[in-house]
Design a protein around this motif. Structure first.
Motif, short mmCIF file in Angstrom:
data_model
loop_
_atom_site.label_atom_id
_atom_site.label_comp_id
_atom_site.label_asym_id
_atom_site.label_seq_id
_atom_site.Cartn_x
_atom_site.Cartn_y
_atom_site.Cartn_z
N GLN A 77 -3.58 6.22 0.81
CA GLN A 77 -2.57 6.72 -0.11
C GLN A 77 -1.75 5.63 -0.79
O GLN A 77 -0.96 5.91 -1.68
N TYR A 78 -1.95 4.34 -0.40
CA TYR A 78 -1.15 3.26 -0.98
C TYR A 78 -2.05 2.20 -1.63
O TYR A 78 -3.22 2.06 -1.28
N GLU A 79 -1.45 1.45 -2.55
CA GLU A 79 -2.08 0.22 -3.04
C GLU A 79 -1.23 -0.94 -2.55
O GLU A 79 -0.01 -0.92 -2.67
N ILE A 80 -1.89 -1.96 -1.96
CA ILE A 80 -1.16 -3.09 -1.40
C ILE A 80 -1.51 -4.38 -2.13
O ILE A 80 -2.55 -4.49 -2.78
N ALA A 81 -0.62 -5.37 -2.02
CA ALA A 81 -0.81 -6.68 -2.64
C ALA A 81 -0.19 -7.74 -1.72
O ALA A 81 0.39 -7.41 -0.68
N ASP A 82 -0.33 -9.01 -2.10
CA ASP A 82 0.25 -10.13 -1.34
C ASP A 82 -0.14 -10.05 0.14
O ASP A 82 0.69 -10.16 1.04
N VAL A 83 -1.43 -9.88 0.38
CA VAL A 83 -1.92 -9.72 1.75
C VAL A 83 -2.12 -11.08 2.39
O VAL A 83 -2.91 -11.90 1.91
N THR A 84 -1.39 -11.34 3.48
CA THR A 84 -1.57 -12.60 4.22
C THR A 84 -2.12 -12.37 5.61
O THR A 84 -2.62 -13.29 6.24
N SER A 85 -2.01 -11.15 6.13
CA SER A 85 -2.57 -10.81 7.43
C SER A 85 -2.66 -9.30 7.53
O SER A 85 -2.26 -8.57 6.63
N LYS A 86 -3.19 -8.84 8.66
CA LYS A 86 -3.35 -7.40 8.88
C LYS A 86 -2.02 -6.67 8.87
O LYS A 86 -1.94 -5.49 8.54
N GLU A 87 -0.94 -7.39 9.24
CA GLU A 87 0.36 -6.75 9.32
C GLU A 87 1.33 -7.21 8.24
O GLU A 87 2.44 -6.68 8.15
N GLU B 75 2.18 4.21 -4.56
CA GLU B 75 1.23 5.26 -4.19
C GLU B 75 -0.01 5.18 -5.09
O GLU B 75 0.08 4.82 -6.26
N LEU B 76 -1.17 5.51 -4.53
CA LEU B 76 -2.38 5.64 -5.33
C LEU B 76 -2.26 6.87 -6.22
O LEU B 76 -1.46 7.77 -5.94
N PRO B 77 -3.06 6.94 -7.29
CA PRO B 77 -2.99 8.12 -8.17
C PRO B 77 -3.21 9.43 -7.43
O PRO B 77 -2.63 10.45 -7.78
N LYS B 78 -4.05 9.40 -6.39
CA LYS B 78 -4.30 10.59 -5.57
C LYS B 78 -4.39 10.17 -4.11
O LYS B 78 -4.71 9.04 -3.79
N LYS B 79 -4.11 11.11 -3.22
CA LYS B 79 -4.29 10.87 -1.80
C LYS B 79 -5.75 11.09 -1.45
O LYS B 79 -6.32 12.14 -1.77
N ALA C 257 -5.12 1.17 0.66
CA ALA C 257 -4.83 1.07 2.09
C ALA C 257 -4.11 2.34 2.53
O ALA C 257 -3.74 3.18 1.71
N GLY C 258 -3.90 2.45 3.84
CA GLY C 258 -3.16 3.60 4.33
C GLY C 258 -3.14 3.67 5.84
O GLY C 258 -3.90 2.97 6.52
#
Length: 636
Positions: free
Chosen positions: A205-215, A222-226, A168-169
């Protein structure tokens, strides 16, 4: 400018700027357990963004076929929502970032048509950036975008993800001002009908988890690379460059809509304004028909067939919505034989396989319409009985239970139940129906959450792969061999050794053991290491290039780094091979009796038995089974 030409120019622009042209992935998201369909251009590149695989190129460009259904009820009501769409995308895997992506986008958008660009008036282009993204705002100013047309917005609008755990980013979106006929002045925050979003540049540039909504999500790190992931809606750009009000009126969709209007005797646009929100209900239905017929064509073309679960259910729902909309506009005959060939002619210039495969596609589509029309007839009979019983009981409304039964058991649309009941002077307990539907959805979501695996942690496997490289498979030429034990894993971690009674995973430098794949069962056998021995009961490939032997230690101790001797169960291998050969014979026999539309949907090749799954648009006659069996006995 034709849609196919927009696609060509997009690919040519980025290919000239060092991007590898990558074909679209099929619509079914086979490799991602979180998705039924590919819903964005970046889906096929997720392993590169997450660092799970090394990309074969630093830059890529594609035009990806996509399906999105969460907003299916908005189709036809806005200028932006479609179930099938094509996403132009350019991608950078740790190569360039914001300072590269923004100028590349601006150049293509504003360069003249004569010079290969899209020729948009730069004075009518707006950009949005994430709230605190000063860097992106400054780059936009440097390419010529005035500060007053750069708008800062929050997570809801300018932070992008797939809606599931993963990359995500922050993002920056481009909008085109279509003028006062389409709404109020003031930029994208004021009116997104007048200011039409057509390109989203995601700074991944990011890795996200625990996604419950768009916000609502958690940034893991950070991801390994941008990386760069952009998406330009091909249909939206076509609507701008072709000067039409919405995506339903572009060259790849409008002919379907026009044919539906001709069949039903409606005059599209006669009672509507430029803005989709001002549309007459008949125009909304015509757009639904055009969108859904095209979507059905593309889904069946990519191998999806109507069914009551998963991808097949989505296709069935889309097709039935289209058929229902045609009937509401007054056409009571079969509609798809009139509309599907028009959709084919619209899309075949970009996807020639739709023309060559059309007989197969049409068989499935027309059979589904016939089945639904039969459902409508049966449901109408049951509904008539329920209405008579309700009236005789002196009740003013049909029960929610009955409406739900018609919908759930017979596929009878609730809007048709409401319409027919109203004609008979009855209401419908819509609240009761919605409550039962909500209960059903809650159960389905709970089941989906229970089965959802997300992006499994493969770090231990990747570590073994990175340290030693791909495992060489030698099983096509030998049944046993000596090999070093590269790693011993237990519980997702590398361990130094395993002893008798342990269940572990072994990785060898080379192996004759076949990993499960393509419907074929894995090899089993023994691996002897020093004074220890393991019994292999399963072989998998959790990441490309890494063959993992799942085994029980039956004697002694097994240590990483020691040399071993691997030998497969030859009797089992030969039995599986015979089943594999028989599967091909069964497939050919089915095609001989049922035609080329009998396509393989899956198989299982196991010792002494096989299962062959196939799709066919019509029922299989009882006489085919014995004839097919006779054909198999006569096969060489």
């Amino acid at each position: 400018m034709k849609t196919a030409e927009i696609k060509r120019r997009y690919l040519a622009h980025f290919e000239a700027n060092g991007h590898a042209v990558v074909p679209s992935a099929p619509l079914p998201a086979i490799s991602d357990p979180n998705l039924l369909f590919v819903n964005a251009g970046m889906v096929q590149f997720v392993p590169y963004f997450l660092g799970q695989q090394t990309p074969p190129y630093p830059r890529a460009v594609s035009v990806q076929k996509c399906i999105r259904t969460p907003d299916i009820d908005e189709v036809g009501k806005t200028s932006r929502h479609g179930t099938f769409f094509q996403m132009n995308g350019n991608f950078s895997f740790g190569d360039y970032f914001k300072a590269g992506a923004i100028p590349l986008a601006w150049d293509l958008v504003t360069r003249s048509v004569a010079e290969g660009g899209f020729g948009l008036d730069p004075e009518r282009v707006w950009a949005t950036v994430y709230l605190d993204d000063d860097e992106a705002a400054e780059i936009w100013r440097s390419v010529g975008m005035p500060a007053e047309r750069i708008v800062r917005r929050g997570k809801k609008d300018n932070f992008w993800s797939m809606g599931i755990p993963g990359p995500a980013g922050p993002c920056s979106e481009l909008y085109y001002d279509r003028g006062p006929d389409y709404g109020r002045e003031g930029g994208p925050e004021v009116d997104e009908d007048r200011y039409l979003e057509f390109w989203n540049l995601v700074f991944m540039q990011y890795e996200i988890a625990d996604v419950t909504s768009k916000e609502d999500f958690r940034i893991v790190g950070e991801l390994p690379k941008k990386n760069i992931d952009t998406g330009m809606g091909l249909e939206r750009m076509a609507s701008i460059l072709q000067g039409v009000d919405n995506l339903y009126e572009i060259d790849e969709v409008r002919p379907i809509l026009a044919r539906a209007a001709e069949l039903t005797g409606k005059r599209y646009g006669a009672h509507s304004g430029h803005v989709a929100a001002q549309s007459h209900p008949d125009d909304v239905r015509l757009r639904v028909i055009a969108d859904h017929v095209r979507t059905a064509l593309m889904l069946i073309g990519d191998g999806v067939t109507p069914s009551n679960e998963g991808r097949g259910y989505v296709l069935r729902r889309i097709m039935r919505r289209a058929i229902r909309a045609v009937r509401l506009l007054g056409w009571q005959e079969r509609a798809l034989p009139e509309l599907l060939p028009v959709a084919r002619d619209c899309m075949a210039p970009s996807y020639p396989e739709l023309a060559t495969e059309f007989d197969r596609i049409a068989q499935y589509a027309y059979a589904e319409e016939d089945a639904f029309l039969a459902t409508l007839r049966a449901g109408t009979t049951i509904l008539d009985t329920a209405i008579a019983e309700t009236k005789s009981a002196g009740k003013p409304a049909l029960s929610g239970d009955k409406a739900f039964q018609l919908h759930d058991t017979y596929g009878f649309p609730i809007d048709l139940t409401l319409e027919i009941a109203a004609e008979q002077g009855l209401a419908v307990d819509a609240d009761g129906f919605r409550r039962l539907m909500a209960d059903q959805r809650a159960r389905a979501k709970a089941d989906a959450r229970a089965r959802k695996t997300g992006h499994t942690d493969l770090s231990a496997y990747r570590s073994v792969l990175d340290a030693g490289g791909p495992v060489e498979f030698t099983g096509y030429t030998e049944l046993n061999r000596e090999s070093r034990v590269r790693a011993v894993l237990s519980g997702g971690d590398q361990v130094g050794a395993a002893v008798e009674g342990d269940t572990v995973e072994l990785v060898l430098d080379t192996t004759p053991f076949y990993a499960e794949g393509g419907g074929q069962q894995p090899d089993q056998g023994l691996i002897t290491v020093g004074g220890g021995q393991v019994e292999v009961f399963d072989v998998q490939q959790p990441v490309p290039g890494l063959i993992v032997h799942r085994a029980r230690v039956v004697r002694g101790e097994v240590r990483a780094g020691e040399n071993g001797y691997a030998e497969i169960d030859v009797t089992r291998r030969r039995a599986i091979s015979r089943s594999h050969t028989a599967t091909h014979l069964v497939h050919q026999t089915m095609r001989n009796f049922l035609g080329e539309s009998a396509t393989q949907a899956g198989s299982l090749n196991a010792p002494g038995r096989l299962r062959f799954d196939f799709n066919t648009p019509t029922g299989v006659a009882p006489s085919v089974a014995p004839r097919g069996a006779a054909g198999q006995r006569g096969a060489p």
